[in-house]
Design a protein around this motif. Structure first.
Motif, mmCIF file in Angstrom:
data_model
loop_
_atom_site.group_PDB
_atom_site.id
_atom_site.type_symbol
_atom_site.label_atom_id
_atom_site.label_comp_id
_atom_site.label_asym_id
_atom_site.label_seq_id
_atom_site.Cartn_x
_atom_site.Cartn_y
_atom_site.Cartn_z
ATOM 1 N N ALA A 91 38.487 35.053 32.433
ATOM 2 C CA ALA A 91 38.957 33.682 32.670
ATOM 3 C C ALA A 91 37.935 32.966 33.521
ATOM 4 O O ALA A 91 36.949 33.548 33.975
ATOM 5 C CB ALA A 91 40.283 33.729 33.395
ATOM 6 N N LEU A 92 38.207 31.704 33.763
ATOM 7 C CA LEU A 92 37.329 30.908 34.606
ATOM 8 C C LEU A 92 37.142 31.581 35.965
ATOM 9 O O LEU A 92 36.064 31.566 36.546
ATOM 10 C CB LEU A 92 37.966 29.530 34.794
ATOM 11 C CG LEU A 92 36.999 28.370 34.959
ATOM 12 C CD1 LEU A 92 36.034 28.293 33.797
ATOM 13 C CD2 LEU A 92 37.792 27.071 35.099
ATOM 14 N N SER A 93 38.222 32.201 36.451
ATOM 15 C CA SER A 93 38.159 32.837 37.773
ATOM 16 C C SER A 93 37.159 33.988 37.815
ATOM 17 O O SER A 93 36.577 34.270 38.858
ATOM 18 C CB SER A 93 39.543 33.320 38.184
ATOM 19 O OG SER A 93 40.068 34.115 37.157
ATOM 20 N N ASP A 94 36.941 34.674 36.688
ATOM 21 C CA ASP A 94 35.920 35.734 36.652
ATOM 22 C C ASP A 94 34.522 35.137 36.783
ATOM 23 O O ASP A 94 33.622 35.764 37.323
ATOM 24 C CB ASP A 94 35.934 36.486 35.304
ATOM 25 C CG ASP A 94 36.899 37.657 35.290
ATOM 26 O OD1 ASP A 94 37.392 38.037 36.372
ATOM 27 O OD2 ASP A 94 37.159 38.190 34.194
ATOM 28 N N LEU A 99 28.968 35.130 38.373
ATOM 29 C CA LEU A 99 27.761 34.338 38.632
ATOM 30 C C LEU A 99 27.119 34.772 39.950
ATOM 31 O O LEU A 99 25.909 35.017 40.006
ATOM 32 C CB LEU A 99 28.111 32.840 38.666
ATOM 33 C CG LEU A 99 26.940 31.898 38.966
ATOM 34 C CD1 LEU A 99 25.890 31.936 37.859
ATOM 35 C CD2 LEU A 99 27.439 30.459 39.144
ATOM 36 N N GLN A 100 27.946 34.920 40.978
ATOM 37 C CA GLN A 100 27.427 35.369 42.285
ATOM 38 C C GLN A 100 26.758 36.727 42.161
ATOM 39 O O GLN A 100 25.660 36.944 42.672
ATOM 40 C CB GLN A 100 28.585 35.536 43.265
ATOM 41 C CG GLN A 100 28.931 34.304 44.051
ATOM 42 C CD GLN A 100 30.086 34.614 45.020
ATOM 43 O OE1 GLN A 100 30.215 35.717 45.537
ATOM 44 N NE2 GLN A 100 30.933 33.651 45.223
ATOM 45 N N SER A 127 43.772 43.631 33.250
ATOM 46 C CA SER A 127 42.879 44.196 34.272
ATOM 47 C C SER A 127 43.417 45.575 34.635
ATOM 48 O O SER A 127 44.590 45.885 34.373
ATOM 49 C CB SER A 127 42.860 43.316 35.515
ATOM 50 O OG SER A 127 44.128 43.341 36.140
ATOM 51 N N SER A 128 42.576 46.385 35.264
ATOM 52 C CA SER A 128 43.043 47.713 35.699
ATOM 53 C C SER A 128 44.204 47.573 36.670
ATOM 54 O O SER A 128 45.142 48.364 36.644
ATOM 55 C CB SER A 128 41.905 48.484 36.373
ATOM 56 O OG SER A 128 40.855 48.702 35.476
ATOM 57 N N SER A 129 44.154 46.559 37.530
ATOM 58 C CA SER A 129 45.229 46.435 38.529
ATOM 59 C C SER A 129 46.559 46.053 37.873
ATOM 60 O O SER A 129 47.608 46.580 38.263
ATOM 61 C CB SER A 129 44.853 45.458 39.644
ATOM 62 O OG SER A 129 44.491 44.221 39.114
ATOM 63 N N ARG A 173 42.903 43.269 43.919
ATOM 64 C CA ARG A 173 42.683 42.530 42.687
ATOM 65 C C ARG A 173 41.427 43.084 42.000
ATOM 66 O O ARG A 173 40.462 43.442 42.662
ATOM 67 C CB ARG A 173 42.427 41.057 43.025
ATOM 68 C CG ARG A 173 42.226 40.206 41.790
ATOM 69 C CD ARG A 173 41.638 38.863 42.175
ATOM 70 N NE ARG A 173 41.330 38.131 40.968
ATOM 71 C CZ ARG A 173 40.198 38.259 40.319
ATOM 72 N NH1 ARG A 173 39.259 39.050 40.740
ATOM 73 N NH2 ARG A 173 39.997 37.557 39.196
ATOM 74 N N ASP A 174 41.440 43.172 40.679
ATOM 75 C CA ASP A 174 40.183 43.456 39.989
ATOM 76 C C ASP A 174 40.189 42.800 38.633
ATOM 77 O O ASP A 174 41.081 42.032 38.334
ATOM 78 C CB ASP A 174 39.902 44.953 39.881
ATOM 79 C CG ASP A 174 40.980 45.698 39.147
ATOM 80 O OD1 ASP A 174 41.014 46.918 39.219
ATOM 81 O OD2 ASP A 174 41.818 45.036 38.488
#
Ligand code: ADP
Length: 174
Positions: A91-94, A99-100, A127-129, A173-174
């Motif tokens: 998602a956008l959040s990834d 990028l970082q 996600s794994s979580s 979170r992952d």
């Protein structure tokens, strides 16, 4: 010879990870899946368990090898003679985190490039979580992970009568 690494914690490997690995295996001659030994987050599975489950889940891909690593991902890539780091974008959040990461890795090792593949629609929530959370609370995960992982999570849930695993992972979170 184009060789890439696909590094992650794989705690545990999900169908989303497998989808990215299978697609990356078509893009590169060799793909080395790197299971990160000691991430700065709580883990449910040991490195041995994460390695074994990942190996079993990816055994059908002929040009894929699974190895553990510790330390910097760019150093692992260099050791393996890989010029590319594969990551998945859900998602956008990834995007911001990836990028970082890729800018930091590029600063450390300009010759190594990050290649991001978009998550397939059916796994873009996975996600794994989330997988761990559903499994430890008794939900069905059969379409989200390979049989070996489903079995291992059922076992963890069974051994988690006091809920300590649920508490351990609840804020991660992952
Ligand atoms: P990390 O500890 O590096 O976050 P993860 O196992 O959580 O390790 O994920 C590693 C990589 O796999 C990341 O690039 C992540 O975006 C990608 N990934 C995880 N789940 C999925 C999914 N369902 N679809 C596509 N990519 C995924």
């Amino acid at each position: 010879m184009r060789r890439a690494i696909y590094p992650a914690t794989f705690d545990p490997i999900t169908n989303g990870h497998i989808d990215i690995a299978a697609r990356a295996a078509k893009l590169f001659d060799e793909l080395i899946v790197g299971v990160y030994d000691r991430p700065m987050k709580s883990l449910l599975f040991s490195i041995e368990e994460r390695l074994a489950m990942s190996r079993e889940a990816l055994a059908h891909l002929g040009n894929v090898e699974v190895k553990s690593y510790s330390g910097l991902t760019v150093n692992f890539a260099k050791e393996q003679g890989a010029g590319y780091i594969v990551r998945g974008l859900r998602a956008l959040s990834d995007f911001e985190w990836e990028l970082q990461l890729s800018l930091a890795n590029h600063q450390l090792e300009p010759d190594i490039d990050t290649v991001c593949l978009m998550a397939s629609q059916e796994y873009s929530f996975l996600s794994s979580s989330i997988l761990r959370e559903i499994a430890l609370n008794g939900g069905s995960i059969k379409d989200m992970a390979p049989a070996g992982v489903v079995e291992a999570l059922l076992q963890k849930a069974k051994n988690d009568q006091d809920g300590s695993n649920r508490i351990k992972i609840v804020s991660v979170r992952d």
